[in-house]
Design a protein around this motif. Structure first.
Motif, short mmCIF file in Angstrom:
data_model
loop_
_atom_site.label_atom_id
_atom_site.label_comp_id
_atom_site.label_asym_id
_atom_site.label_seq_id
_atom_site.Cartn_x
_atom_site.Cartn_y
_atom_site.Cartn_z
N THR A 215 -42.92 -25.29 -8.14
CA THR A 215 -41.96 -24.75 -8.61
C THR A 215 -42.38 -23.61 -9.45
O THR A 215 -43.11 -23.67 -10.27
CB THR A 215 -41.22 -26.00 -9.50
OG1 THR A 215 -40.86 -26.89 -8.86
CG2 THR A 215 -39.85 -25.00 -10.05
N ILE A 216 -41.69 -22.36 -9.28
CA ILE A 216 -42.27 -21.22 -9.82
C ILE A 216 -41.22 -20.23 -10.25
O ILE A 216 -39.88 -20.20 -9.60
CB ILE A 216 -43.04 -20.36 -8.71
CG1 ILE A 216 -44.38 -21.24 -8.41
CG2 ILE A 216 -43.25 -19.09 -9.35
CD1 ILE A 216 -45.11 -20.28 -7.37
N TYR A 217 -41.15 -19.80 -11.55
CA TYR A 217 -40.30 -18.71 -12.17
C TYR A 217 -40.69 -17.33 -12.04
O TYR A 217 -41.87 -17.34 -12.42
CB TYR A 217 -39.87 -19.22 -13.56
CG TYR A 217 -39.23 -18.13 -14.20
CD1 TYR A 217 -40.21 -17.33 -15.35
CD2 TYR A 217 -37.87 -17.94 -14.29
CE1 TYR A 217 -39.20 -16.31 -15.97
CE2 TYR A 217 -37.32 -17.18 -15.11
CZ TYR A 217 -38.15 -16.19 -15.76
OH TYR A 217 -37.39 -15.18 -16.58
N TYR A 218 -40.03 -16.32 -11.74
CA TYR A 218 -40.20 -15.09 -11.92
C TYR A 218 -39.03 -14.25 -12.84
O TYR A 218 -37.75 -14.52 -12.70
CB TYR A 218 -40.43 -14.23 -10.63
CG TYR A 218 -41.87 -14.59 -9.98
CD1 TYR A 218 -41.40 -15.50 -8.80
CD2 TYR A 218 -43.01 -14.31 -10.41
CE1 TYR A 218 -42.70 -15.84 -8.14
CE2 TYR A 218 -44.15 -14.81 -9.52
CZ TYR A 218 -43.93 -15.47 -8.55
OH TYR A 218 -44.93 -16.21 -7.73
N ALA A 219 -39.80 -13.24 -13.68
CA ALA A 219 -38.56 -12.36 -14.19
C ALA A 219 -38.25 -11.53 -13.18
O ALA A 219 -38.95 -11.02 -12.28
CB ALA A 219 -39.22 -11.84 -15.32
N ASP A 220 -36.83 -11.15 -13.34
CA ASP A 220 -36.39 -10.31 -12.24
C ASP A 220 -37.17 -8.87 -12.35
O ASP A 220 -37.36 -8.29 -11.24
CB ASP A 220 -34.99 -9.85 -12.66
CG ASP A 220 -33.91 -11.15 -12.47
OD1 ASP A 220 -32.78 -11.12 -13.14
OD2 ASP A 220 -34.22 -11.95 -11.90
N SER A 221 -37.68 -8.28 -13.22
CA SER A 221 -38.36 -7.24 -13.24
C SER A 221 -39.65 -7.25 -12.65
O SER A 221 -40.01 -6.22 -12.26
CB SER A 221 -38.84 -6.86 -14.93
OG SER A 221 -39.53 -7.89 -15.55
N VAL A 222 -40.14 -8.04 -12.04
CA VAL A 222 -41.29 -8.54 -11.48
C VAL A 222 -41.15 -9.02 -10.10
O VAL A 222 -42.24 -9.27 -9.41
CB VAL A 222 -42.54 -9.07 -12.18
CG1 VAL A 222 -42.51 -8.51 -13.59
CG2 VAL A 222 -42.22 -10.69 -12.24
N LYS A 223 -40.15 -9.66 -9.68
CA LYS A 223 -39.72 -10.31 -8.41
C LYS A 223 -40.18 -9.38 -7.34
O LYS A 223 -39.85 -8.33 -7.18
CB LYS A 223 -38.37 -10.85 -8.18
CG LYS A 223 -37.97 -12.08 -9.07
CD LYS A 223 -36.47 -12.59 -9.06
CE LYS A 223 -36.35 -13.75 -9.50
NZ LYS A 223 -34.97 -14.07 -9.63
N GLY A 224 -41.04 -9.89 -6.39
CA GLY A 224 -41.33 -9.17 -5.15
C GLY A 224 -42.63 -8.46 -5.41
O GLY A 224 -43.49 -7.90 -4.25
#
Length: 124
Positions: free
Chosen positions: A57-66
């Motif tokens: 399970t992983i979380y990313y901030a929207d600012s760094v997704k992708g």
């Protein structure tokens, strides 16, 4: 007591890549959730990514997704942050942190252990 040591920061041009590493001491690393945070001058601390002990399970901030990828190697007690397509606004001190409860969260107050930080500077 768990110690976290980050490495891999540096100066890179916009569009470039860096990979940060964080090595943890202790035998129970695989049970910890791990997070990568950053803090730019004059700004609050932001969680850019977090990963549970199993890595499932992983979380990313929207600012760094992708652009950023968090991963871990429990056999090496290490968590990584691969950063691609870097932008000047990614400039900050980057910290890894460990949560002994193993809960995936972007909330910095939930983390129990912190590294000393590594500087990432992206030039335009």
């Amino acid at each position: 007591q768990v110690q976290l040591v980050e490495s891999g920061g540096g100066l890179v041009q916009a569009g470039g890549s860096l990979r940060l590493s964080c090595v943890a001491s202790g035998r129970t690393f695989r049970s910890y959730a791990m997070g990568w945070f950053r803090q730019a001058p004059g700004k609050g601390r932001e969680c850019v990514g977090a990963i549970r002990g199993s890595g499932g399970t992983i979380y990313y901030a929207d600012s760094v997704k992708g652009r950023f990828t968090i991963s871990r190697d429990n056999a090496k007690n290490t968590v990584y942050l691969q950063m691609n397509s870097l932008k000047p606004e990614d400039t900050a001190v980057y910290y890894c942190a460990g949560d002994v409860k193993g809960v995936l969260t972007p909330r910095d107050e939930e983390y129990d252990y912190w590294g000393q930080g590594t500087q990432v500077t992206v030039s335009s």
